[in-house]
Write a protein that holds these residues in place. Structure first.
Motif, mmCIF file in Angstrom:
data_model
loop_
_atom_site.group_PDB
_atom_site.id
_atom_site.type_symbol
_atom_site.label_atom_id
_atom_site.label_comp_id
_atom_site.label_asym_id
_atom_site.label_seq_id
_atom_site.Cartn_x
_atom_site.Cartn_y
_atom_site.Cartn_z
ATOM 1 N N PRO A 21 40.562 44.860 36.900
ATOM 2 C CA PRO A 21 39.729 43.765 37.425
ATOM 3 C C PRO A 21 38.627 44.259 38.364
ATOM 4 C CG PRO A 21 41.775 43.868 38.631
ATOM 5 C CD PRO A 21 41.848 44.951 37.589
ATOM 6 N N THR A 22 37.886 45.289 37.929
ATOM 7 C CA THR A 22 36.790 45.805 38.762
ATOM 8 C C THR A 22 35.767 44.705 38.996
ATOM 9 O OG1 THR A 22 37.102 47.856 37.545
ATOM 10 C CG2 THR A 22 35.190 47.733 38.989
ATOM 11 N N GLY A 23 35.338 44.540 40.216
ATOM 12 C CA GLY A 23 34.335 43.527 40.521
ATOM 13 C C GLY A 23 34.921 42.156 40.805
ATOM 14 N N CYS A 24 36.248 42.014 40.651
ATOM 15 C CA CYS A 24 36.902 40.729 40.958
ATOM 16 C C CYS A 24 37.365 40.750 42.407
ATOM 17 C CB CYS A 24 38.128 40.510 40.076
ATOM 18 S SG CYS A 24 37.710 40.222 38.362
ATOM 19 N N VAL A 25 36.841 39.871 43.184
ATOM 20 C CA VAL A 25 37.179 39.832 44.603
ATOM 21 C C VAL A 25 38.599 39.344 44.807
ATOM 22 C CG1 VAL A 25 36.561 38.710 46.766
ATOM 23 C CG2 VAL A 25 34.778 39.560 45.224
ATOM 24 N N ARG A 56 41.307 41.968 45.090
ATOM 25 C CA ARG A 56 41.349 42.888 46.223
ATOM 26 C C ARG A 56 42.674 42.763 46.970
ATOM 27 N NH1 ARG A 56 39.106 46.861 47.175
ATOM 28 N NH2 ARG A 56 39.304 46.494 49.410
ATOM 29 N N PRO A 95 32.621 38.485 37.052
ATOM 30 C CA PRO A 95 33.903 38.459 37.782
ATOM 31 C C PRO A 95 33.878 37.457 38.932
ATOM 32 C CG PRO A 95 32.706 40.515 38.202
ATOM 33 C CD PRO A 95 31.976 39.814 37.102
ATOM 34 N N LEU A 96 32.712 37.228 39.502
ATOM 35 C CA LEU A 96 32.633 36.248 40.591
ATOM 36 C C LEU A 96 32.865 34.837 40.065
ATOM 37 C CD1 LEU A 96 29.502 37.609 42.515
ATOM 38 C CD2 LEU A 96 31.905 38.231 42.813
ATOM 39 N N LEU A 134 34.877 34.089 37.673
ATOM 40 C CA LEU A 134 36.339 33.979 37.568
ATOM 41 C C LEU A 134 36.970 33.799 38.946
ATOM 42 C CD1 LEU A 134 37.078 36.730 34.868
ATOM 43 C CD2 LEU A 134 36.668 34.279 34.522
ATOM 44 N N PHE A 141 29.855 34.334 48.296
ATOM 45 C CA PHE A 141 29.467 34.456 46.894
ATOM 46 C C PHE A 141 28.015 34.056 46.620
ATOM 47 C CE2 PHE A 141 34.083 33.925 46.732
ATOM 48 C CZ PHE A 141 34.439 34.899 45.812
ATOM 49 N N ARG A 183 33.408 43.778 47.369
ATOM 50 C CA ARG A 183 33.138 43.166 46.078
ATOM 51 C C ARG A 183 33.976 43.775 44.942
ATOM 52 N NH1 ARG A 183 28.581 39.852 44.989
ATOM 53 N NH2 ARG A 183 28.583 38.321 46.660
ATOM 54 N N GLY A 184 34.843 44.690 45.292
ATOM 55 C CA GLY A 184 35.715 45.269 44.270
ATOM 56 C C GLY A 184 34.977 46.173 43.301
ATOM 57 N N LEU A 185 33.779 46.620 43.676
ATOM 58 C CA LEU A 185 33.008 47.528 42.809
ATOM 59 C C LEU A 185 33.445 48.952 43.102
ATOM 60 C CD1 LEU A 185 29.636 45.680 43.379
ATOM 61 C CD2 LEU A 185 31.019 45.639 41.284
ATOM 62 N N PHE A 221 32.439 45.310 36.401
ATOM 63 C CA PHE A 221 33.286 44.618 35.437
ATOM 64 C C PHE A 221 33.206 45.300 34.077
ATOM 65 C CE2 PHE A 221 34.265 40.207 33.530
ATOM 66 C CZ PHE A 221 35.558 40.200 34.021
#
Ligand SMILES: NC(=O)c1ccc[n+]([C@@H]2O[C@H](COP(=O)([O-])OP(=O)(O)OC[C@H]3O[C@@H](n4cnc5c(N)ncnc54)[C@H](O)[C@@H]3O)[C@@H](O)[C@H]2O)c1
Ligand SMILES: NC(=O)c1ccc[n+]([C@@H]2O[C@H](COP(=O)([O-])OP(=O)(O)OC[C@H]3O[C@@H](n4cnc5c(N)ncnc54)[C@H](O)[C@@H]3O)[C@@H](O)[C@H]2O)c1
Ligand SMILES: NC(=O)c1ccc[n+]([C@@H]2O[C@H](COP(=O)([O-])OP(=O)(O)OC[C@H]3O[C@@H](n4cnc5c(N)ncnc54)[C@H](O)[C@@H]3O)[C@@H](O)[C@H]2O)c1
Ligand SMILES: NC(=O)c1ccc[n+]([C@@H]2O[C@H](COP(=O)([O-])OP(=O)(O)OC[C@H]3O[C@@H](n4cnc5c(N)ncnc54)[C@H](O)[C@@H]3O)[C@@H](O)[C@H]2O)c1
Ligand code: NA
Ligand code: NA
Lengths: 389, 389, 389, 389
Positions: free
Chosen positions: A35-39, A42, A331-332, A334, A358, B237-239, B310
């Motif tokens: 889930p890279t980019g999914c806050v 975290r 991802p944001l 989602l 966001f 931001r999970g990046l 993502f």
């Protein structure tokens, strides 16, 4: 609230952001991507009770017919989706595509806007019932609209509904008509675009009356993200920013839309508001959005900041951001679906200011500094569900 | 503690940072310049009880004889100081220059290091007494030293003092000998350089024993400042940052010193430590410091960050920072003098972790994220003097 | 032709470019500076018979009264002129300032344009006679004008002169009226600005009839210089440029003028023409000129080139140019005065296409590639005077 | 010479450059892609009599066994080759792969180098005969070698051949042994790498004796290409470059090889030689090559040029080049095969200086300026075959 099946209804469901969000959700569900980019993935939000990837069911509105599978192929060609994932996603994409209904298009609609709104509401209610969903979060990821002149009907729900019933008028822009329809269906609404959407006093009133939360607006994924991170540095260090110039090059559907200066206006306005708020004083801040079709889904932003230090010393910072806008936005989308669903379950209503993190132009909160927004988000999320349903 | 005359003793008093700090202090005092770049002049710290610009009296050590007036002229030529200010500053610069004493130079010193330390201590005590100062804060802004091998004497004060007395040994690098001498004179110590300075267990012990606060190290004024601002954005931001490459071009005295890879080593190490801490995992991070004499006092840093979003999308951020290093450093030196004086007045001792905001390699605190450091600083400063002397 | 005293008459004599050119000429003459940036000082042109620095006598027209000494001080403050030179230049600047006459200003002029032209012509003739000059080269470095609509009178000298005599009309923009006056005084004319100037068929006819050479237009000193250097690289390598986006940030008088989109139009047009010519096909090429007053005399240009290689591979080049526009322009103004004087002595007339090297929008030559222009210039200059007067 | 079947023998035939060249040749032949990036497809060279795409037959040496199809897939994943082309290329790639023979590897070879050379020569002769080729051009695109110490044997063919026969010695680096073997097989040789290759007096002698042309070295595809384009601009304008700093970030096989400072040395040396030649004086020129594996086939170069203009004004130019190295190199490899084949047919021998256009460190020519190299290439090519076979 995990295990509660939750709907995600995308306005603009066949656009780049939507297609990327759906593809990603399918990949996450199948364990094919992290889930890279999914806050919401975290560690800081690990304890929050949110719908899982498996809990989400997706549908939406759009005004074009190119199906999601086709759009996914185009996005793979553009570097947004990895080619090797496509075969595993085809079935899932087709299933979502089957849940896409025709959106409201001002140019083709005949009759009162109220009729259109009823149709949109009915689509949402049917979706919720057919899939037995605890709730449906509506997220607007459709094309950016031009700003609209403010009318008295926008401030008063009764006036507004009277005007909606008048077949001679089109008192609401599409984004706001959609927001109205969503609220009337009992659905929380998220505006990921800079369009007017839910940001009208009459719609705010409706949301509060119906006990529905909403969030917006204009997803923060590039230049503005950096500005909300960098500007506080200058302020905290007492350095005086003298000018902050920016140029955005982008292709894709969004580039084509924003090429029209009228459509770009709302984007530029929301960006300028933020910068002034961050720096505490107005600075020279020329800003351009250029449509450069050959860049495709890639967005390149160049910013040049000129600032003054001790004894008037002149210095500068430049940055170039090269992002895939849809990869950053999806991802944001989602995340927002999960968080707003949880807020709804929690009984919150009105603008969710804690989601300022966001957005370029946050509703319900004046905070533009990214670090403070991060803190606000985490604090808010940790409270979620504590006293909730 | 306003109205308490406070000494600021600069190690490297004729260097670029020191000369700029002194020139700026004179200009501030004369009302010829606003306190741009001074953190203690920010509204957030307005209520804190600190020595005023008028309360500060400056002296220092150096190993060169070029006087401050001459150095100020050179810095005007280099764009750091405005030409038109010079005539108003000449007298003040001469007065400070008259308070500069010969520093400790390992190459010319003969005999035990203890003897040298006693001389440095005597200079400080004499300065404090002659000017009737409530306290003297010693700030190291001398040339960066190479890293030194760790010795058992560095961990134990008794062993250390025995070694210092031995005329055959030079157990401490100059920065640490100076820190030792400062503490022995009852002075708080600030290390603005990446040198070892006070960062040895035996000196920490001495500071605590004598009830003296200290702070450090390596003033954060350019590339690292940006890294501590930007890295938390990617994380929040999970990046996933995949590589963070950097090149620093600089001239000036600091450029010449850091050209020597041995001297650069401590700078590079402190930068790498920080990045890894910020990102939570090691990334490819090539980093260069190049001596480019024609750039003079200007420092140009280029960073290239490659990151993944993502579904593995590859994106990048580049920035170019063009700063006048001394213009950025000098106001922080004044800030540190004021804040550390207040901490001393307040009875604090040991490493002042709340000052991490100022440093690349903060002593007494593991926090590298700039926004959190800002918050820590403000919170700490607001408490200052609340229960103090 | 060395030892022939030669006039240089600057339209806009108190502007930034003019002041820098005059200051530099004085410094060169006094041996206080090397001829950096002067093309006529290159070894390739060493053999060409040109007026020496000592041979040049300067005067001009302007519509403001701020004297050259004051302007030079401002330019020193802005980093264009070195502070330490000013005292040595004061007398020379005053002498030139005494030769500045009031220019033609459309807003204040009353009566027929012919009357104004006669006054300008008289100023030039008087200057030439008082100083006993072999010839006077007029160089336009005044503020950029907006583009003007083409009129039939612009194509025919007789029609034009009839219209000039009509007190009700203002058939020529100031730059063209000035060019007309210069030609009528028997002076070669150089247009360093993008204004219309001499580039009208009727004025071309007049120049040819009178045996006068002219050159222009729009000095090439920054972004366009780079484009004419870089575009041929892509072409020679068979790489396909897909888009070439540019943003120019500038302050100073030129920035203020170009902020007005009407004035910027002629600049943008001349830039676009060049790029299309260089690449052989039209590409997406958004271009902006922003007035950023705090940058002062500094101009920062960012260009982003997106190009396609083998098998459709997508690549990019970005550059950031940080120039002091007047420092770049001024030596070229001196070069042009020398070269055009020699062309005049040589009996050449009409557009000097071989000077395309100096201009964004070359008159008399279609060559935009910088390397070819360099070769053309060298070849032409080597021939100069070979069969001449 | 069209219709003469011509061999292209790639040393390093399974590397990125080779695989891209072969894939591209197959696509060109099948009409699936335009010849973007191919210099021989430019209109200026349209009249030159060269082998057509259909005339070229490819084979080569390598020391790894990963087949070309597999390598092509990896390159598609890396963005160098378009995914959709792969299926059409599979058969052609397999056919070329079947013509790849085991290269010479110093670590695994036992015995005299002469034995290895004979085997390589035999491979070439067999290839030429089996395919009935008019000639075979050997192009070295294998991994960069470290520079080698110069030995007396390198200057004298007789001495060299004696040493080659000695089983105890390894007098030649692999690239030079390969060049020797190629010449002995009667094949022209092109060195696309910075390795020593044919650039030894003894091998030059051999080439001349055998009437064979050669060309090299180190394909010019990125930072250096730009330098040879930009540096002449500064020179022609009389602007004084004070420093030219560069950083190269690259992944891929080349990045891994060049991470080793010993291997990078020859690359850095050839770059530095060129810059000094271009600017006419040595300038501060720090240069770095960093291995950043996550960048894959993408190379990012940042250059910062600091220069001085009129009256000492300080200005700068920065650029960032983001290239796919193999996409840039591959079409040049095909160009070189065609041009060198034609030179051979034309009876030329020794270093082909007119091909300097292609190389960072041109053999047989001192010209580094790109525009002059372009002109030289065009002039030479137009003469090709005029008096030839
Ligand atoms: N990608 C980002 O980083 C980002 C950031 C902030 C905001 N946004 C906003 O998100 C939106 C979507 O961006 P995108 O790149 O996906 O654009 P896109 O052009 O690819 O997609 C927009 C979709 O909306 C559909 N649409 C248009 N009008 C509609 C209507 N009336 N009802 C229903 N659907 C309608 C279009 O047919 C299209 O499928 C834009 O408004 C953009 O400004 C994107
Ligand atoms: N300028 C910045 O932004 C910045 C940021 C972080 C750290 N620093 C550090 O601050 C220090 C000063 O930087 P600068 O640009 O002023 O350098 P500089 O070379 O101009 O000045 C250093 C001064 O220290 C003196 N000195 C050397 N050895 C000494 C000794 N043993 N005792 C007393 N004086 C001695 C030198 O004579 C010189 O006057 C450097 O260590 C630098 O790394 C600067
Ligand atoms: N500096 C460069 O690199 C460069 C390059 C290309 C073109 N140019 C052009 O050169 C011109 C001068 O640039 P600058 O930076 O010196 O601008 P500036 O604003 O400093 O100077 C212009 C001068 O022209 C005078 N002027 C205006 N109208 C006039 C008139 N009708 N008659 C006589 N004088 C008049 C103004 O009073 C002023 O003194 C501009 O048109 C600019 O576009 C400059
Ligand atoms: N790509 C460019 O733009 C560019 C520009 C200039 C020079 N070059 C040079 O081209 C060469 C190839 O680059 P690449 O990116 O394809 O590298 P690569 O690592 O992908 O390929 C090199 C190939 O050479 C093979 N090889 C190694 N030693 C060999 C030997 N002794 N005999 C035969 N084969 C051997 C390797 O197995 C590998 O397949 C490098 O030397 C590089 O420096 C490339
Ligand atoms: Na988009
Ligand atoms: Na200017």
């Amino acid at each position: 609230m995990a295990d509660q099946r939750t709907g995600l209804w995308l306005i603009g469901a066949r656009g780049s952001v939507a297609t990327t969000a759906v593809s990603g959700l399918l990949a996450l569900r199948a364990g094919l991507a992290p889930p890279t980019g999914c806050v919401t993935a975290r560690p800081e939000l690990a304890e929050v009770d949110l719908p899982s990837w498996d809990d989400l069911v997706v549908g939406g509105h759009d005004v074009v017919t190119t199906c999601l599978e086709k759009r996914a192929e185009q996005l793979a060609h553009a570097g947004v989706l990895p080619h090797h994932l496509l075969p595993s996603l085809v079935d899932g994409l087709a299933a979502v595509d089957a849940e896409v209904r025709e959106g409201y298009h001002p140019a083709t609609h005949r009759g009162a806007q109220a009729t259109a709104a009823q149709r949109l509401t009915a689509d949402l209610v049917s979706f919720r019932e057919r899939h037995d969903l605890a709730r449906v979060v509506v997220v607007n990821v459709s094309s950016t609209e031009p700003p609209v002149p403010h009318l008295p009907e926008h401030d008063d729900l009764a006036l507004l509904e009277a005007a909606l019933a008048d077949p001679e008028r089109a008192v609401l822009p599409p984004s706001s008509l959609t927001a109205y329809a969503a609220l009337r269906a009992g659905c929380p609404f998220v505006d990921f675009t800079p369009s007017t959407g839910v940001a009208l006093p009459a719609l705010h009133q409706l949301a509060v009356d119906l006990g529905l939360p909403y969030a917006g607006r204009d997803g923060k994924t590039g230049e503005t993200l950096l500005r909300t991170v960098l500007a506080p540095m200058f302020t905290a260090r007492g350095l005086r920013v003298r000018s902050w110039s920016g140029t955005n090059l982008l292709g894709g559907g969004d580039g084509a839309t924003l090429e029209d200066p009228e459509h770009a206006a709302s984007k530029l306005e929301s960006k300028a508001r933020g910068l002034a708020a961050l720096l505490g004083e107005p600075v020279t801040a020329p800003l351009h959005i250029d449509n450069v079709p050959d860049l495709g889904e890639q967005k390149t932003a160049w910013d040049h900041v000129s600032f003054e230090g001790f004894l008037g010393a002149r210095m500068s910072l430049q940055f170039t951001w090269t992002g895939l806008d849809s990869s950053l936005a999806a991802p944001l989308v989602l995340d927002l679906a999960r968080l707003v669903a949880a807020a709804h379950a929690d009984g919150q209503s009105g603008a969710l200011g804690a989601l300022a993190f966001f957005f370029k132009d946050p509703l319900g909160h004046d905070e533009h500094r990214f670090a403070e927004q991060t803190r606000d988000l985490h604090a808010w999320a940790r409270e979620l569900g504590r006293y909730g349903a």
